[in-house]
Write an enzyme that holds these catalytic residues in place. Structure first.
Site, PDB file in Angstrom:
ATOM      1  N   THR A  34       0.843  -1.204   0.000  1.00  0.00           N
ATOM      2  CA  THR A  34       0.000   0.000   0.000  1.00  0.00           C
ATOM      3  C   THR A  34       0.876   1.251   0.000  1.00  0.00           C
ATOM      4  O   THR A  34       0.594   2.231  -0.703  1.00  0.00           O
ATOM      5  CB  THR A  34      -0.940   0.007   1.223  1.00  0.00           C
ATOM      6  N   ASP A 225      -4.705  -2.512  -7.649  1.00  0.00           N
ATOM      7  CA  ASP A 225      -4.294  -3.234  -6.435  1.00  0.00           C
ATOM      8  C   ASP A 225      -5.015  -4.587  -6.414  1.00  0.00           C
ATOM      9  O   ASP A 225      -6.070  -4.751  -7.029  1.00  0.00           O
ATOM     10  CB  ASP A 225      -4.685  -2.403  -5.207  1.00  0.00           C
ATOM     11  N   GLU A 226      -4.454  -5.543  -5.688  1.00  0.00           N
ATOM     12  CA  GLU A 226      -5.052  -6.883  -5.534  1.00  0.00           C
ATOM     13  C   GLU A 226      -5.390  -7.496  -6.901  1.00  0.00           C
ATOM     14  O   GLU A 226      -6.481  -8.041  -7.107  1.00  0.00           O
ATOM     15  CB  GLU A 226      -6.322  -6.810  -4.659  1.00  0.00           C
TER      16      GLU A 226
END
Length: 776
Positions: A34, A225-226
């Protein structure tokens, strides 16, 4: 000097400094992904990239808000505000609001949640006179969802003999017909479900090249993200948007891919390097979260998966405690062990409840944990239970507001047309539905022209229907001159919703009234925030915010600390000092439904890896020898995952194997000593605590206040944006508390102050509405 770059290790720094071209960041658990994603966006902006040209897709809206705050600390709040950042669903809903008319949808389209979709599919199954036991609405919705996430439209379904054959083989040959009717009815109602937000965005970009070109030009830098949790629909839309500039950065960990049940495709991350031959790869392998024992134990398990990217997660943290394994006789005893352990750790180490999490494979396992925690008077919070917004009384009020915004929203209309009761029965509603389908109009339109259509409804009922429509039309007119809170309050009063709920004098009835009041408070808070920040404070904006909310997004920051109880799937992205992973038994974890193929078993192993790596300091693993299933006591055996962890990382609190044979079913440990239950001092302490609780609770109840209209701002308030506040002032806000003024911008009624509040963080508020009090 870029001080934020000094906070990064070498691999993190390299990823942040990489500006152009495709790149993949393989980020192990707790490796600071992050921070890397946040600082990379901030660095792009420092390098002159316009924030309007950056798209960042996150896992939750809460994650997006937190990232935006971090970015703002580097580049400034006003710049960070211009970023396109949020979940796939929230970002694409925003695009569709602007472009929906091209697809024939209204810009104020409704977003159906799962409950709305199930209700609609149930109605379609009934109308088609299908066996509701064979065609279960939730199963059909799941099938339709998988079609949409794989970009299988109704037309594609009927052109695919294999899909038709599969449904025929499952004795559900009418799935295609239900799918077609469901899509048609959603379209007619001006509604999209969650999967449509992705599917329709794909349709928009595929059918309208000029729209694709517009957003390709806008989103010159894309970050996801992810990425391991993206489905086929998300994968295609991201590839389309990134195709022009190829400045795409994906972040993920194949070892944490755990959402195949809802369409996530691990191949998206495994094949990224094939999709972009010029890709640059960065590996974040240092874990900053967990102790060495936890990291190495997790590595020893995940190493057994054959389908994985090459990486070796490590940490320079302390060795820490060994992972504790507990064997209990029953699931009830397992709950007591967890509660006692949390209680002892809290007392011995002076810890708060929010340092603890209990993770389980299925939500049903929470019952034993809840019972045990309640008996120990340990406060807890369950994630994944019935959401506030799914409660009947809340859905009823929201349905009134949805129809007010979009009269063609049939699921909302059906919910409220006879609530509170106004003499419009199910037979009347059935006839209206048939007429609406026949004339290809919405039910609202049919009622508006009830005398011009062929529908078998008597005069008295027609009057009742007309009265209902007239009330809704009046609400629409009133909404033109009222804010979202005022119109919602008016709806509650004129529909007599609360009066109906008050007829039930039970505690549940009182609770329902309080819930309606809490929803009004929520709307008030929402629009106050939006007005102060100069953003869209409309009722449409509020309803969209509710539709896209998750448990974690709606979590209150000021709530007292609680132990977190949740399924492992919901723990993704979170971390706790002390983690209890319960129910480690064969056929429970790994699940009996996920052991048919290697890929299913590997996903279960990834799920265990995710659970274990949520722990920062201490992890507990527990299993029961017997467990109730469907009302029957069954024997259980330890999970294979316990065997897969290297023994040197484990400490068995109880013996690894049961010493006595199964024939010796009477065991002294089954019985509790009666004297242990007699604790004379407890009731006194409890009464004392109840007294304090009541006292404190009473002190926290604020006096009832009425919301002031914007037009009622006093002359003293207006003076606030004429120079009363300067940079460096300490000010007090009635909700955010005290904060320091960091910057001022704008003039007159548009004057804004950027303020750092102690608890609420950085906020940018319009002085006209903020009602700030200068205290220093």
């Amino acid at each position: 000097m870029n001080s934020y770059l000094d906070q990064l290790n070498e691999p993190q720094r390299a990823a942040v400094l990489q500006k152009d071209g495709p790149m993949i960041i393989i980020a192990g658990a707790g490796s600071g992904k992050t921070r890397v994603l946040t600082y990379r966006i901030a660095h792009l902006m420092k390098q002159g990239v316009d924030p309007f040209n950056i798209l960042s897709l996150t896992f939750t809206n809460k994650a997006a808000r937190e990232m935006k705050e971090r970015i703002a600390s580097v580049v400034g709040y006003s710049e960070a505000k211009s970023l396109w950042m949020g979940t796939f669903h929230s970002v694409f809903a925003r695009i569709l609001r602007s472009e929906a008319d091209k697809l024939g949808y209204p810009t104020n389209f409704t977003i159906y949640d799962t409950q709305d979709s199930v209700r609609l599919i149930s109605a379609i199954i009934k109308e088609l006179q299908l066996d509701k036991e064979r065609y279960k609405a939730k199963q059909i919705l799941s099938r339709i969802s998988s079609f949409k996430n794989s970009l299988i439209t109704v037309r594609a379904y009927f052109n695919n003999p294999e899909l038709i054959e599969a449904d025929l083989h499952a004795s559900r040959p009418k799935v295609g017909d239900i799918y077609k009717e469901y899509v048609d009815r959603c379209f007619k109602a001006g509604a999209m479900d969650f999967d449509d937000l992705l599917l329709r965005t794909n349709e928009l970009l595929a059918r309208f090249p000029e729209v694709l070109a517009k957003y390709q030009d806008r989103f010159r830098y894309i970050m996801v993200d992810e990425y391991q949790d993206t489905n086929h629909s998300q994968y295609i839309v991201v590839r389309a948007l990134a195709d022009r500039f190829q400045n795409i950065c994906v972040v993920g960990d194949d070892s944490q891919s755990i959402y195949s049940f809802r369409g996530a495709n691990i191949q998206n991350i495994l094949s990224f390097q094939k999709d972009y031959p010029d890709v640059k790869t960065f590996k974040l392998e240092q874990n900053y979260r967990s102790t060495k024992n936890i990291v190495n134990a997790a590595n020893s398990v995940i190493a057994r998966n054959k389908t994985r990217l090459d990486k070796e997660v490590w940490t320079s943290n302390v060795d820490g405690e060994l992972i504790k394994v507990m064997r209990t006789i029953s699931d009830g005893e397992e709950g007591r062990f967890v509660a006692n352990s949390i209680f002892e750790n809290k007392m011995n180490l002076q810890l708060k409840n929010d340092q603890f999490a209990v993770l389980y494979r299925t939500n049903a396992q929470s019952r034993a944990m809840e019972d045990a925690l309640r008996k120990k008077d340990i406060k807890y919070k369950i994630y994944g239970g019935i959401s506030f917004y799914q409660r009947k009384e809340i859905k009823d009020l929201l349905s009134y507001l949805r129809v007010l915004i979009n009269p063609n929203d049939e699921e909302a209309l059906k919910r409220i047309i006879n609530y509170p009761a106004r003499g419009i029965g199910a037979t009347t509603l059935d006839r209206l539905t048939i007429a609406a389908n026949h004339y290809k109009k919405s039910i609202f339109e049919i009622i508006q022209h009830i005398d011009k259509v062929d529908v078998n409804i008597n005069g008295g009922t027609k009057n009742k229907l007309q009265n209902f429509i007239n009330m809704m039309l009046r609400f629409q007119i009133d909404s033109q001159k009222m804010n979202a809170f005022e119109i919602a309050d008016l709806v509650v009063k004129q529909t007599q919703l609360v009066k109906d709920l008050q007829k039930d004098g039970t505690p549940e009835g009182v609770s329902k009234v309080e819930n309606v009041q809490e929803l009004l408070n929520g709307i008030k808070d929402f629009i106050t925030d939006k007005i102060e920040e100069g953003e869209d404070a409309s009722l449409t904006s509020f309803l969209e915010d509710v539709a896209l909310a998750t448990d974690f997004d709606s979590e209150k920051a000021d709530e007292e600390p609680r132990v977190s109880l949740m399924s492992i799937h919901q723990s993704k992205g979170l971390e706790y000092g002390y983690v209890y992973i319960v129910g480690l038994e064969e056929n429970l974890f790994p699940s009996a439904m996920s052991m048919n193929t290697r890929s299913e078993l590997e996903e279960e192993r990834r799920l265990f890896y995710v659970a274990l790596t949520r722990a920062e300091k201490v992890a507990y693993l527990s299993y029961a020898q017997t467990r109730y299933r469907w009302g029957k006591l069954t024997d259980a055996e330890p999970s294979r995952f316990l065997e897969e962890i290297d023994d040197k990382f484990l400490e068995y609190i109880a013996p690894k194997r049961q010493e006595t044979s199964k024939s010796s079913f009477l065991d002294a440990s089954l019985f509790e000593d009666a004297p242990k239950k007699i604790r004379f001092q407890k009731p006194i302490q409890k009464k004392r605590k109840e007294f304090l609780d009541k006292k404190n609770k009473g002190a926290l109840i604020p006096p009832k206040t009425k919301m002031k209209k914007v037009s009622e701002a006093t002359s003293n308030d207006i003076n606030l944006f004429d120079g009363d506040i300067t940079v460096g002032n300490i000010v007090e806000h009635n909700r955010f508390g005290r904060g320091e003024v960091l910057a001022l911008e704008g003039k007159g009624p548009n004057k804004k102050a950027e303020i750092m509040f102690g608890t609420a963080g950085r906020k940018k508020l319009l002085l006209q509405f903020a009602k700030l009090k200068v205290i220093g």
